[in-house]
Write an enzyme that holds these catalytic residues in place. Structure first.
Site, short mmCIF file in Angstrom:
data_model
loop_
_atom_site.label_atom_id
_atom_site.label_comp_id
_atom_site.label_asym_id
_atom_site.label_seq_id
_atom_site.Cartn_x
_atom_site.Cartn_y
_atom_site.Cartn_z
N ARG A 9 0.90 -1.10 -0.10
CA ARG A 9 0.03 -0.12 0.08
C ARG A 9 0.96 1.25 -0.07
NH1 ARG A 9 -5.07 -0.49 3.79
NH2 ARG A 9 -5.82 1.22 2.38
N CYS A 10 2.00 1.05 0.08
CA CYS A 10 3.20 2.32 0.07
C CYS A 10 3.71 2.44 -1.23
CB CYS A 10 4.07 2.10 1.45
SG CYS A 10 5.50 3.10 1.42
N THR A 11 3.72 3.79 -1.78
CA THR A 11 4.49 3.97 -2.97
C THR A 11 5.80 3.77 -3.03
OG1 THR A 11 2.54 5.63 -3.36
CG2 THR A 11 4.59 5.61 -4.54
#
Length: 113
Positions: A9-11
């Site tokens: 979910r983290c870029t």
């Protein structure tokens, strides 16, 4: 073998994963929110990164602000907080043998692969 502690979910974490994929090198993906590191693993990560446990904490997370921010915690308590709330662990962490980096900025990962 190269390991990446990853949160999809983290870029920044996705960018780190893409960099490793493009490198053509073998690596292992550890989805640390599902497979929470043990105390020994976190202590080893901190040692490899050559930082204090507090420097591995995402201090802008709501749970940090609500439960830990103004408390005086020792290193063991900080590690326990990360085990109990793995969202607090900074990401991505990439380890290659005895070297480790937090992939912020992503390009720093290139220095250990």
């Amino acid at each position: 073998m190269i390991k990446i502690y990853h949160n999809n979910r983290c870029t920044k974490s996705r960018n780190g994963l893409a960099l490793l994929e493009a490198s053509g090198k073998e690596f292992e993906v550890i989805k640390y929110l599902e497979n929470v590191p043990t105390k020994a693993e976190l202590e080893n990560i901190v040692k490899l990164l050559k930082i204090k446990p507090i420097d591995l904490v995402r201090k802008n997370e709501a749970v940090w602000k609500s439960d830990f921010k103004d408390k005086h915690l020792n290193d063991n308590q900080i590690i326990e907080a990360m085990i109990n709330n793995p969202k607090l662990i900074e990401r991505p962490i990439v380890i290659n043998n005895d070297k480790a980096v937090i992939g912020r900025p992503t390009e720093i990962i290139e220095t250990i692969i």
